[in-house]
Scaffold this motif. Structure first.
Motif, PDB file in Angstrom:
ATOM      1  N   VAL A 254       0.873  -1.172   0.000  1.00  0.00           N
ATOM      2  CA  VAL A 254       0.000   0.000   0.000  1.00  0.00           C
ATOM      3  C   VAL A 254       0.907   1.218   0.000  1.00  0.00           C
ATOM      4  O   VAL A 254       1.728   1.397   0.908  1.00  0.00           O
ATOM      5  CB  VAL A 254      -0.941   0.031   1.217  1.00  0.00           C
ATOM      6  CG1 VAL A 254      -1.759   1.318   1.222  1.00  0.00           C
ATOM      7  CG2 VAL A 254      -1.864  -1.182   1.202  1.00  0.00           C
ATOM      8  N   LEU A 255       0.763   2.049  -1.030  1.00  0.00           N
ATOM      9  CA  LEU A 255       1.630   3.208  -1.229  1.00  0.00           C
ATOM     10  C   LEU A 255       0.788   4.478  -1.261  1.00  0.00           C
ATOM     11  O   LEU A 255      -0.269   4.510  -1.908  1.00  0.00           O
ATOM     12  CB  LEU A 255       2.387   3.049  -2.552  1.00  0.00           C
ATOM     13  CG  LEU A 255       3.466   4.065  -2.906  1.00  0.00           C
ATOM     14  CD1 LEU A 255       4.697   3.865  -2.019  1.00  0.00           C
ATOM     15  CD2 LEU A 255       3.859   3.914  -4.380  1.00  0.00           C
ATOM     16  N   ASN A 256       1.234   5.511  -0.561  1.00  0.00           N
ATOM     17  CA  ASN A 256       0.572   6.810  -0.640  1.00  0.00           C
ATOM     18  C   ASN A 256       0.959   7.447  -1.974  1.00  0.00           C
ATOM     19  O   ASN A 256       2.132   7.761  -2.204  1.00  0.00           O
ATOM     20  CB  ASN A 256       1.002   7.698   0.527  1.00  0.00           C
ATOM     21  CG  ASN A 256       0.207   8.986   0.596  1.00  0.00           C
ATOM     22  OD1 ASN A 256       0.002   9.673  -0.414  1.00  0.00           O
ATOM     23  ND2 ASN A 256      -0.241   9.351   1.792  1.00  0.00           N
ATOM     24  N   ALA A 257      -0.011   7.616  -2.857  1.00  0.00           N
ATOM     25  CA  ALA A 257       0.277   8.100  -4.210  1.00  0.00           C
ATOM     26  C   ALA A 257       0.694   9.559  -4.240  1.00  0.00           C
ATOM     27  O   ALA A 257       1.317  10.013  -5.209  1.00  0.00           O
ATOM     28  CB  ALA A 257      -0.951   7.894  -5.100  1.00  0.00           C
ATOM     29  N   MET A 426      -0.887   7.681 -11.842  1.00  0.00           N
ATOM     30  CA  MET A 426      -2.165   8.016 -11.222  1.00  0.00           C
ATOM     31  C   MET A 426      -2.206   9.390 -10.555  1.00  0.00           C
ATOM     32  O   MET A 426      -3.267   9.995 -10.451  1.00  0.00           O
ATOM     33  CB  MET A 426      -2.517   6.947 -10.172  1.00  0.00           C
ATOM     34  CG  MET A 426      -2.794   5.554 -10.736  1.00  0.00           C
ATOM     35  SD  MET A 426      -4.354   5.452 -11.647  1.00  0.00           S
ATOM     36  CE  MET A 426      -3.754   5.610 -13.345  1.00  0.00           C
ATOM     37  N   ASN A 427      -1.071   9.889 -10.056  1.00  0.00           N
ATOM     38  CA  ASN A 427      -1.115  11.080  -9.196  1.00  0.00           C
ATOM     39  C   ASN A 427      -0.979  12.405  -9.936  1.00  0.00           C
ATOM     40  O   ASN A 427      -0.758  13.444  -9.306  1.00  0.00           O
ATOM     41  CB  ASN A 427      -0.028  10.981  -8.111  1.00  0.00           C
ATOM     42  CG  ASN A 427       1.386  11.085  -8.674  1.00  0.00           C
ATOM     43  OD1 ASN A 427       1.591  11.436  -9.829  1.00  0.00           O
ATOM     44  ND2 ASN A 427       2.376  10.772  -7.849  1.00  0.00           N
ATOM     45  N   GLY A 428      -1.126  12.383 -11.234  1.00  0.00           N
ATOM     46  CA  GLY A 428      -0.987  13.617 -12.000  1.00  0.00           C
ATOM     47  C   GLY A 428       0.305  13.685 -12.774  1.00  0.00           C
ATOM     48  O   GLY A 428       0.558  14.664 -13.471  1.00  0.00           O
ATOM     49  N   GLY A 429       1.132  12.637 -12.642  1.00  0.00           N
ATOM     50  CA  GLY A 429       2.337  12.569 -13.472  1.00  0.00           C
ATOM     51  C   GLY A 429       3.646  12.781 -12.765  1.00  0.00           C
ATOM     52  O   GLY A 429       4.671  13.009 -13.421  1.00  0.00           O
ATOM     53  N   TYR A 430       3.673  12.689 -11.407  1.00  0.00           N
ATOM     54  CA  TYR A 430       4.907  12.933 -10.657  1.00  0.00           C
ATOM     55  C   TYR A 430       5.501  11.628 -10.118  1.00  0.00           C
ATOM     56  O   TYR A 430       4.822  10.882  -9.394  1.00  0.00           O
ATOM     57  CB  TYR A 430       4.645  13.884  -9.491  1.00  0.00           C
ATOM     58  CG  TYR A 430       4.392  15.308  -9.926  1.00  0.00           C
ATOM     59  CD1 TYR A 430       5.446  16.187 -10.168  1.00  0.00           C
ATOM     60  CD2 TYR A 430       3.087  15.762 -10.118  1.00  0.00           C
ATOM     61  CE1 TYR A 430       5.212  17.491 -10.575  1.00  0.00           C
ATOM     62  CE2 TYR A 430       2.844  17.069 -10.530  1.00  0.00           C
ATOM     63  CZ  TYR A 430       3.908  17.927 -10.763  1.00  0.00           C
ATOM     64  OH  TYR A 430       3.673  19.209 -11.171  1.00  0.00           O
ATOM     65  N   GLN A 455      -2.871  15.640 -18.275  1.00  0.00           N
ATOM     66  CA  GLN A 455      -3.922  15.124 -19.147  1.00  0.00           C
ATOM     67  C   GLN A 455      -3.788  13.615 -19.344  1.00  0.00           C
ATOM     68  O   GLN A 455      -4.787  12.873 -19.288  1.00  0.00           O
ATOM     69  CB  GLN A 455      -3.865  15.835 -20.515  1.00  0.00           C
ATOM     70  CG  GLN A 455      -4.897  15.359 -21.523  1.00  0.00           C
ATOM     71  CD  GLN A 455      -6.331  15.580 -21.058  1.00  0.00           C
ATOM     72  OE1 GLN A 455      -6.617  16.506 -20.281  1.00  0.00           O
ATOM     73  NE2 GLN A 455      -7.253  14.734 -21.507  1.00  0.00           N
ATOM     74  N   THR A 456      -2.559  13.147 -19.542  1.00  0.00           N
ATOM     75  CA  THR A 456      -2.354  11.702 -19.678  1.00  0.00           C
ATOM     76  C   THR A 456      -2.759  10.980 -18.405  1.00  0.00           C
ATOM     77  O   THR A 456      -3.403   9.920 -18.449  1.00  0.00           O
ATOM     78  CB  THR A 456      -0.884  11.395 -19.998  1.00  0.00           C
ATOM     79  OG1 THR A 456      -0.517  12.035 -21.218  1.00  0.00           O
ATOM     80  CG2 THR A 456      -0.652   9.903 -20.126  1.00  0.00           C
ATOM     81  N   SER A 457      -2.390  11.538 -17.253  1.00  0.00           N
ATOM     82  CA  SER A 457      -2.760  10.931 -15.979  1.00  0.00           C
ATOM     83  C   SER A 457      -4.279  10.864 -15.832  1.00  0.00           C
ATOM     84  O   SER A 457      -4.826   9.851 -15.374  1.00  0.00           O
ATOM     85  CB  SER A 457      -2.153  11.741 -14.829  1.00  0.00           C
ATOM     86  OG  SER A 457      -2.512  11.188 -13.582  1.00  0.00           O
ATOM     87  N   LYS A 458      -4.950  11.917 -16.235  1.00  0.00           N
ATOM     88  CA  LYS A 458      -6.410  11.949 -16.134  1.00  0.00           C
ATOM     89  C   LYS A 458      -7.036  10.869 -17.022  1.00  0.00           C
ATOM     90  O   LYS A 458      -7.969  10.165 -16.604  1.00  0.00           O
ATOM     91  CB  LYS A 458      -6.923  13.333 -16.545  1.00  0.00           C
ATOM     92  CG  LYS A 458      -8.428  13.505 -16.427  1.00  0.00           C
ATOM     93  CD  LYS A 458      -8.836  14.925 -16.798  1.00  0.00           C
ATOM     94  CE  LYS A 458     -10.344  15.091 -16.682  1.00  0.00           C
ATOM     95  NZ  LYS A 458     -10.761  16.483 -17.033  1.00  0.00           N
ATOM     96  N   GLU A 459      -6.514  10.723 -18.240  1.00  0.00           N
ATOM     97  CA  GLU A 459      -7.045   9.710 -19.148  1.00  0.00           C
ATOM     98  C   GLU A 459      -6.772   8.297 -18.630  1.00  0.00           C
ATOM     99  O   GLU A 459      -7.623   7.400 -18.756  1.00  0.00           O
ATOM    100  CB  GLU A 459      -6.429   9.896 -20.538  1.00  0.00           C
ATOM    101  CG  GLU A 459      -6.898  11.177 -21.226  1.00  0.00           C
ATOM    102  CD  GLU A 459      -6.177  11.442 -22.527  1.00  0.00           C
ATOM    103  OE1 GLU A 459      -6.639  12.323 -23.280  1.00  0.00           O
ATOM    104  OE2 GLU A 459      -5.147  10.779 -22.792  1.00  0.00           O
ATOM    105  N   MET A 460      -5.620   8.105 -18.012  1.00  0.00           N
ATOM    106  CA  MET A 460      -5.291   6.788 -17.473  1.00  0.00           C
ATOM    107  C   MET A 460      -6.152   6.453 -16.255  1.00  0.00           C
ATOM    108  O   MET A 460      -6.524   5.286 -16.054  1.00  0.00           O
ATOM    109  CB  MET A 460      -3.814   6.709 -17.119  1.00  0.00           C
ATOM    110  CG  MET A 460      -2.872   6.738 -18.312  1.00  0.00           C
ATOM    111  SD  MET A 460      -3.285   5.514 -19.580  1.00  0.00           S
ATOM    112  CE  MET A 460      -3.202   3.988 -18.663  1.00  0.00           C
TER     113      MET A 460
END
Length: 575
Positions: A254-257, A426-430, A455-460
């Motif tokens: 379990v990882l904090n994103a 998942m976290n917006g790309g960071y 945008q890529t993170s949102k689509e994923m």
């Protein structure tokens, strides 16, 4: 004339004076009192010599004690260590006092008798090696470290000369197997040799002890990012899942994103850090960070993100999956092929090897390697835990290799690396280096590296949620927590060939998917059908396990459930 003191003045001896003195000496007679007085003086002198010898011997023994590590010697006591706590202050590791048995052989009166008496309590000491050692003139000899209070009392009551006890610090792990792979353990001298225990020694504690502060009390506790409650749930669910699906091993993270904190991480078969000898079993490997595996279709998460982020593929694009893809004499098929043109969302939820491979070919080998490097899958995970393995990369990157890597074959990475890379998607790309110590979101942002667009993170995130509502991840859904996820079922390599009946399954989940706070990864090694006639793919087992973990830990982590449909924007998908 030189004057001399009276007692040094010389009187000339003449024959007359000498002759006169001689008769006087001969005439003197010793009285009985003189004889008695002389004997008293001789007796006093004798007693003085005896007591002087005793005092000298005691002084010498005292000095020898200090030199050989006798009672009170600082060199014999095991080093003290700081407590290790979870994020809520629960004790994961602490020092307790214990007794260790030692001998001063030169003080042992009867080595044979001493050996027999010791063997009556500790049978392992009743051998010729111990008897020979007790017969020597050594100043110090360990007999047994860390005896029980009952053993200490029994040996003490035997009253064996030269047999003593030393109080030492012993490490105790209240969480036992639940936390073993994170806390690690220490050796007999209380020195860290695995896990966070080793990390702390390597960073500063070892130097402190080397400078002579071995028994420094009241060291500041070390607080981890781990939540013991969550750790217990993950350990319980993967252990239960391993039994339920007849697997040979399992791992969970379990990882904090948003911060990169490792909230929980465990692997089974496990070991008890209170009994470090168990860790010597080769099967007791921390598969979450020290094992490298082909992660199968979970890699389609990264290939799809790569394709979308490159700008060469859009979410509404389509790819031909009507027939098998042939490359370099090999044929690429789908597990459950639709045999038609598939959109990008369909490729993702149907986990199409053909469609994923075509996306990878469109990006190209150079772009693929650059992206995998960018999200950390081609390097060792940078974190505090010592037991982290390097990835196993293809020796040569060909079109065929690029295709197989796109769906998780031909490249082996740790589950921890997979979770960290997925969190970046998942976290917006960071991309955030994972840490086992507390870290705030602000601290994470200061060290995070942008590896793909928002945008890529949102689509994923949309595709991940779609896969749980419409695709292979349905068993991971938890009402109220909006789970998104991706399955992965990888055939295992046996004798140099992929086996059709041995697989390694995985499931990556993120929640709540509209703004993921946590990422969960579950891995099962060689699962079998729960019951005859049932399937054994990731959608059946690891997806269910991930859902069970989320349903239990989400309330502990303070994630507020939602039961509305805000943010659910399904797109048209042809079935």
């Amino acid at each position: 004339m030189r004057l001399l003191p009276a007692f040094l003045s010389k009187t000339p001896r003449t024959a007359k004076t000498a002759g006169a003195a001689a008769p006087a000496r001969k005439a003197r007679v010793r009285s009985p009192g003189d004889v008695t007085s002389g004997r008293v003086v001789l007796a006093m002198l004798a007693f003085g010599l005896v007591y002087g010898a005793i005092i000298t011997r005691l002084v010498l023994l005292g000095v020898a004690d200090e030199a050989t590590g006798g009672l009170g010697s600082r060199g014999m006591t095991a080093s003290s260590r700081p407590d290790i706590l979870d994020r809520n202050g629960e004790v994961l590791a602490t020092d307790i006092k214990t007794a260790s048995l030692y001998a001063e052989p030169r003080r042992v009166v009867d080595p044979d008798e001493a050996t027999e008496m010791l063997a009556s309590v500790l049978p392992e000491l009743g051998n010729d090696k111990v008897r020979t050692a007790l017969s020597s003139q050594a100043g110090f000899l360990w007999l047994k470290r860390e005896v029980t209070p009952e053993q200490q009392e029994q040996i003490f009551n035997l009253g064996i000369p030269g047999i003593k006890f030393e109080s030492e610090s012993r490490r105790f792990y209240p969480g036992g197997r639940t936390v073993g792979y994170v806390t690690g353990h220490v050796n007999i001298d209380n020195k860290g040799i695995a896990g966070i225990e080793k990390y702390v020694d390597d960073q500063w504690l070892g130097d402190l002890h080397a400078l002579g502060f071995a028994s420094t009390p009241n060291l500041e506790p070390i607080r981890l990012a781990m939540d013991l409650r969550v750790q217990h749930v993950v350990h319980h669910e993967i252990a239960t899942g391993m039994q339920r699906y007849h697997a040979i091993a399992a791992a969970g993270i379990v990882l904090n994103a948003k911060t990169g904190e490792v909230v929980a991480m465990t692997s089974v078969p496990d070991y008890d850090p209170n009994n470090p000898a168990e860790a010597l079993d080769p099967n007791r490997l921390n598969r979450a960070s020290a094992g490298v595996f082909e992660m199968g279709s979970t890699f389609k998460l990264f290939t799809t993100a790569m394709a979308l982020d490159s700008g060469l593929v859009r979410l509404n694009d389509s790819f031909d999956a009507r027939s098998a893809l042939r490359v370099g004499g090999f044929t690429i098929n789908d597990f459950h092929g639709k045999h038609r043109v598939l959109t990008v969302p369909e490729i993702f939820i149907y986990s199409s090897n053909i469609g994923t491979a075509r996306q990878a070919l469109k990006v190209g080998l150079k772009g693929q390697q650059e992206f995998l490097k960018r999200i950390g899958l081609m390097d060792k995970v940078p974190t505090e835990l010592p037991e982290v393995a390097l990835p196993i990369l293809p020796r040569r990157w060909s079109d065929l290799v690029g295709i197989t890597v796109s769906f998780g074959h031909g490249i082996s990475v740790t589950p921890l690396a997979t979770a960290v890379a997925a969190a970046a998607i998942m976290n917006g790309g960071y991309l955030l280096p994972p840490t086992f110590f507390p870290r705030s979101e602000a601290e994470a942002q200061s060290i995070g590296k942008r590896v793909l667009s928002e945008q890529t993170s949102k689509e994923m995130r949309y595709l991940m949620r779609l896969n749980v509502t419409k695709g292979s991840g349905k068993r991971a859904d938890v009402p109220g927590y909006r789970v998104g996820g991706k399955t992965g079922t990888a055939e295992k390599v046996v004798n140099g060939r992929y086996s059709s009946n041995k697989r390694r399954n995985a499931f990556i989940a993120a929640f709540p998917i509209e703004d993921p706070e946590y990422l969960v990864l579950v891995v099962l090694d060689e699962p079998e059908p729960e019951k005859p006639g049932m399937g054994a793919t990731a959608g059946v087992n690891t997806a269910q396990m991930a859902g069970a973990i989320i349903s239990r830990v989400a309330p502990m982590l303070g994630v507020t459930p939602r039961f509305d449909n805000d943010g659910e924007q399904p797109i048209a998908v042809n079935y």
